[in-house]
Design a protein around this motif. Structure first.
Motif, PDB file in Angstrom:
ATOM      1  N   CYS A  63      -5.954 -25.517   4.935  1.00  0.00           N
ATOM      2  CA  CYS A  63      -5.242 -24.241   4.773  1.00  0.00           C
ATOM      3  C   CYS A  63      -4.955 -23.669   6.152  1.00  0.00           C
ATOM      4  N   TYR A  64      -3.830 -24.102   6.725  1.00  0.00           N
ATOM      5  CA  TYR A  64      -3.484 -23.754   8.095  1.00  0.00           C
ATOM      6  C   TYR A  64      -2.653 -22.484   8.199  1.00  0.00           C
ATOM      7  N   HIS A  65      -2.191 -21.952   7.084  1.00  0.00           N
ATOM      8  CA  HIS A  65      -1.337 -20.770   7.130  1.00  0.00           C
ATOM      9  C   HIS A  65      -2.154 -19.525   6.788  1.00  0.00           C
ATOM     10  N   GLY A  66      -1.462 -18.435   6.509  1.00  0.00           N
ATOM     11  CA  GLY A  66      -2.134 -17.161   6.280  1.00  0.00           C
ATOM     12  C   GLY A  66      -2.811 -17.095   4.925  1.00  0.00           C
ATOM     13  N   LEU A  67      -3.539 -15.977   4.713  1.00  0.00           N
ATOM     14  CA  LEU A  67      -4.244 -15.789   3.446  1.00  0.00           C
ATOM     15  C   LEU A  67      -3.271 -15.761   2.274  1.00  0.00           C
ATOM     16  N   GLY A  68      -2.139 -15.086   2.471  1.00  0.00           N
ATOM     17  CA  GLY A  68      -1.155 -15.012   1.395  1.00  0.00           C
ATOM     18  C   GLY A  68      -0.600 -16.373   1.022  1.00  0.00           C
ATOM     19  N   ASP A  69      -0.311 -17.207   2.030  1.00  0.00           N
ATOM     20  CA  ASP A  69       0.185 -18.553   1.750  1.00  0.00           C
ATOM     21  C   ASP A  69      -0.854 -19.363   0.988  1.00  0.00           C
ATOM     22  N   THR A  70      -2.111 -19.261   1.391  1.00  0.00           N
ATOM     23  CA  THR A  70      -3.166 -20.001   0.698  1.00  0.00           C
ATOM     24  C   THR A  70      -3.266 -19.568  -0.751  1.00  0.00           C
ATOM     25  N   ALA A 217      -7.717  -4.227 -11.077  1.00  0.00           N
ATOM     26  CA  ALA A 217      -7.856  -3.034 -11.908  1.00  0.00           C
ATOM     27  C   ALA A 217      -6.587  -2.200 -11.983  1.00  0.00           C
ATOM     28  N   CYS A 218      -5.588  -2.515 -11.176  1.00  0.00           N
ATOM     29  CA  CYS A 218      -4.357  -1.721 -11.155  1.00  0.00           C
ATOM     30  C   CYS A 218      -3.449  -2.087 -12.323  1.00  0.00           C
ATOM     31  N   ASP A 219      -2.786  -1.081 -12.873  1.00  0.00           N
ATOM     32  CA  ASP A 219      -1.767  -1.333 -13.887  1.00  0.00           C
ATOM     33  C   ASP A 219      -0.455  -1.765 -13.259  1.00  0.00           C
ATOM     34  N   LEU A 220      -0.271  -1.427 -11.992  1.00  0.00           N
ATOM     35  CA  LEU A 220       0.927  -1.802 -11.253  1.00  0.00           C
ATOM     36  C   LEU A 220       0.579  -1.814  -9.773  1.00  0.00           C
ATOM     37  N   VAL A 221       1.115  -2.791  -9.050  1.00  0.00           N
ATOM     38  CA  VAL A 221       0.970  -2.852  -7.596  1.00  0.00           C
ATOM     39  C   VAL A 221       2.364  -2.771  -6.990  1.00  0.00           C
ATOM     40  N   ILE A 222       2.547  -1.842  -6.049  1.00  0.00           N
ATOM     41  CA  ILE A 222       3.808  -1.702  -5.316  1.00  0.00           C
ATOM     42  C   ILE A 222       3.506  -2.035  -3.867  1.00  0.00           C
ATOM     43  N   THR A 223       4.090  -3.103  -3.351  1.00  0.00           N
ATOM     44  CA  THR A 223       3.672  -3.608  -2.051  1.00  0.00           C
ATOM     45  C   THR A 223       4.814  -4.254  -1.284  1.00  0.00           C
ATOM     46  N   VAL A 224       4.666  -4.264   0.022  1.00  0.00           N
ATOM     47  CA  VAL A 224       5.562  -5.034   0.870  1.00  0.00           C
ATOM     48  C   VAL A 224       5.128  -6.499   0.828  1.00  0.00           C
ATOM     49  N   ASP A 225       5.869  -7.337   1.522  1.00  0.00           N
ATOM     50  CA  ASP A 225       5.622  -8.771   1.532  1.00  0.00           C
ATOM     51  C   ASP A 225       4.418  -9.085   2.426  1.00  0.00           C
ATOM     52  N   THR A 226       3.266  -9.181   1.813  1.00  0.00           N
ATOM     53  CA  THR A 226       2.034  -9.467   2.536  1.00  0.00           C
ATOM     54  C   THR A 226       1.037 -10.087   1.567  1.00  0.00           C
ATOM     55  N   MET A 227      -0.181 -10.336   2.032  1.00  0.00           N
ATOM     56  CA  MET A 227      -1.184 -10.983   1.195  1.00  0.00           C
ATOM     57  C   MET A 227      -1.397 -10.271  -0.130  1.00  0.00           C
ATOM     58  N   ILE A 228      -1.344  -8.944  -0.135  1.00  0.00           N
ATOM     59  CA  ILE A 228      -1.558  -8.166  -1.351  1.00  0.00           C
ATOM     60  C   ILE A 228      -0.578  -8.577  -2.442  1.00  0.00           C
ATOM     61  N   ALA A 229       0.660  -8.874  -2.071  1.00  0.00           N
ATOM     62  CA  ALA A 229       1.667  -9.279  -3.055  1.00  0.00           C
ATOM     63  C   ALA A 229       1.251 -10.578  -3.737  1.00  0.00           C
ATOM     64  N   HIS A 230       0.805 -11.545  -2.964  1.00  0.00           N
ATOM     65  CA  HIS A 230       0.393 -12.826  -3.546  1.00  0.00           C
ATOM     66  C   HIS A 230      -0.882 -12.682  -4.358  1.00  0.00           C
ATOM     67  N   LEU A 231      -1.800 -11.847  -3.894  1.00  0.00           N
ATOM     68  CA  LEU A 231      -3.035 -11.618  -4.634  1.00  0.00           C
ATOM     69  C   LEU A 231      -2.731 -10.992  -5.992  1.00  0.00           C
ATOM     70  N   ALA A 232      -1.890  -9.968  -5.996  1.00  0.00           N
ATOM     71  CA  ALA A 232      -1.531  -9.320  -7.260  1.00  0.00           C
ATOM     72  C   ALA A 232      -0.815 -10.286  -8.191  1.00  0.00           C
ATOM     73  N   GLY A 233       0.109 -11.076  -7.638  1.00  0.00           N
ATOM     74  CA  GLY A 233       0.826 -12.039  -8.465  1.00  0.00           C
ATOM     75  C   GLY A 233      -0.080 -13.103  -9.048  1.00  0.00           C
ATOM     76  N   ALA A 234      -1.010 -13.609  -8.221  1.00  0.00           N
ATOM     77  CA  ALA A 234      -1.922 -14.661  -8.675  1.00  0.00           C
ATOM     78  C   ALA A 234      -2.896 -14.145  -9.727  1.00  0.00           C
ATOM     79  N   LEU A 235      -3.240 -12.846  -9.658  1.00  0.00           N
ATOM     80  CA  LEU A 235      -4.137 -12.233 -10.635  1.00  0.00           C
ATOM     81  C   LEU A 235      -3.395 -11.782 -11.889  1.00  0.00           C
ATOM     82  N   GLY A 236      -2.083 -11.956 -11.888  1.00  0.00           N
ATOM     83  CA  GLY A 236      -1.294 -11.610 -13.056  1.00  0.00           C
ATOM     84  C   GLY A 236      -1.033 -10.131 -13.228  1.00  0.00           C
ATOM     85  N   ARG A 237      -1.135  -9.355 -12.147  1.00  0.00           N
ATOM     86  CA  ARG A 237      -0.864  -7.928 -12.265  1.00  0.00           C
ATOM     87  C   ARG A 237       0.631  -7.661 -12.104  1.00  0.00           C
ATOM     88  N   PRO A 238       1.203  -6.742 -12.886  1.00  0.00           N
ATOM     89  CA  PRO A 238       2.594  -6.341 -12.661  1.00  0.00           C
ATOM     90  C   PRO A 238       2.767  -5.863 -11.225  1.00  0.00           C
TER      91      PRO A 238
END
Length: 314
Positions: A63-70, A217-238
């Motif tokens: 895993c040579y890239h960032g946390l979001g890529d991983t 625990a969030c019902d919705l995540v509003i985020t810029v393009d960063t690790m948080i976006a991938h984390l929310a997507g991978a956890l299945g959060r809107p």
């Protein structure tokens, strides 16, 4: 960007994966094998997989890239594990609890930049997995990562205005979130104090497990393009993803959705730098009660499920 790379980006955004894979194969065929995993290059610029077969072999995923890529490409690890004899994932240790929630028999090893693991029968970099497997972004089940949700009130929205330092154009002044934070119950998902009227003005903990619990625990995540976006997507959060006018290759600026995460909506700047226009559209959509799709069965999206066959080295 070179013509070959531009063609590859165009193919990926058009979801023409056979064409993207053909371009990747052509590029791989022209590479000098002596430059594979070149220690003279920064890790994120290295290529690792040389095309060798991995079926029935011991495979090392680096895993040579960032946390979001991983997090984004971890979706392909179960498919790899189903074909390989054994899969070891060399990843930042702070990601191990999340990766252990994958439904796959993986061995997790900490990534020490100074002392990487020796090669296995076959080495791949995690972002090379879709090409190696010929797997589409939506080939995995969702959610593919799990975390135990924190105790947050129903309807809480997670906000993240800050991306990585490598691309300041992805971030904006948090004051733009003020109308949302004033009208809705919100938390910040940035690891620093904020003056916004949120439930956690001291900021989000830097620890990955605590961050994942808040996101789950969030019902919705509003985020810029960063690790948080991938984390929310991978956890299945809107997730509503806020993007600059010419975003990263994985997001199609002409689309409002993405094959990478089925519960994600894209909000792209209409003109470069116009974050105010993006936020205005978000505020408008938040006023429509039918716009936010919440999941009342949170256990299906956020609850941690241990994987007995996963274990941690080191």
């Amino acid at each position: 960007m070179e013509e070959g790379a531009l063609n590859w980006v165009s193919a990926m955004r058009a979801e023409d994966y056979p064409r993207a894979w053909a371009l990747s194969a052509r590029d791989l065929a022209t590479r000098d094998p002596a430059t594979r995993d070149d220690p003279k290059l920064p890790y994120h610029l290295r290529w690792v997989w040389d095309g060798r077969p991995f079926d029935g072999r011991d495979v090392l995923v680096r895993c040579y890239h960032g946390l979001g890529d991983t997090i984004q490409f971890a979706r392909f690890l179960p498919a790899l594990a189903a074909r390989a004899a054994r899969v070891t994932v060399e990843a930042p240790e702070r990601l191990h609890p999340l990766l252990a929630s994958l439904d796959a028999p993986l061995t997790l090893a900490p990534f020490d930049h100074a002392h990487p693991l020796p090669p296995a029968d076959c080495d791949l970099e995690i972002t090379e997995l879709p090409f190696a497997l010929r797997a589409k972004p939506d080939a995995s089940d969702f959610p593919y990562l799990r975390a135990s949700p924190a105790a947050l009130p129903a309807g809480t929205i997670g906000l993240c205005h800050q991306g990585g330092d490598w691309d300041p154009a992805r971030s904006f002044d948090p004051v733009l979130f003020a109308p949302i934070a004033a009208a809705k119950r919100c938390i910040t998902l940035v690891a620093e104090p904020t003056t916004l009227p949120v439930l956690n003005p001291a900021g989000c903990p830097f620890a990955m497990d605590a961050t994942a619990a808040l996101v789950a625990a969030c019902d919705l995540v509003i985020t810029v393009d960063t690790m948080i976006a991938h984390l929310a997507g991978a956890l299945g959060r809107p997730t509503w993803l806020l993007l600059k006018a010419e975003p990263d290759w994985r997001w199609n600026p002409a689309a409002t959705n993405t094959p990478w995460y089925p519960d994600m909506r894209l909000y792209v700047q209409e003109t470069p730098g116009d974050w105010a226009g993006v936020i205005a559209r978000v505020v408008r959509d938040l006023t429509n009660p039918n716009t936010i799709v919440t999941n009342h069965e949170r256990s299906a999206h956020g609850e941690y499920r241990s994987t007995v066959s996963s274990r941690v080295l080191g």
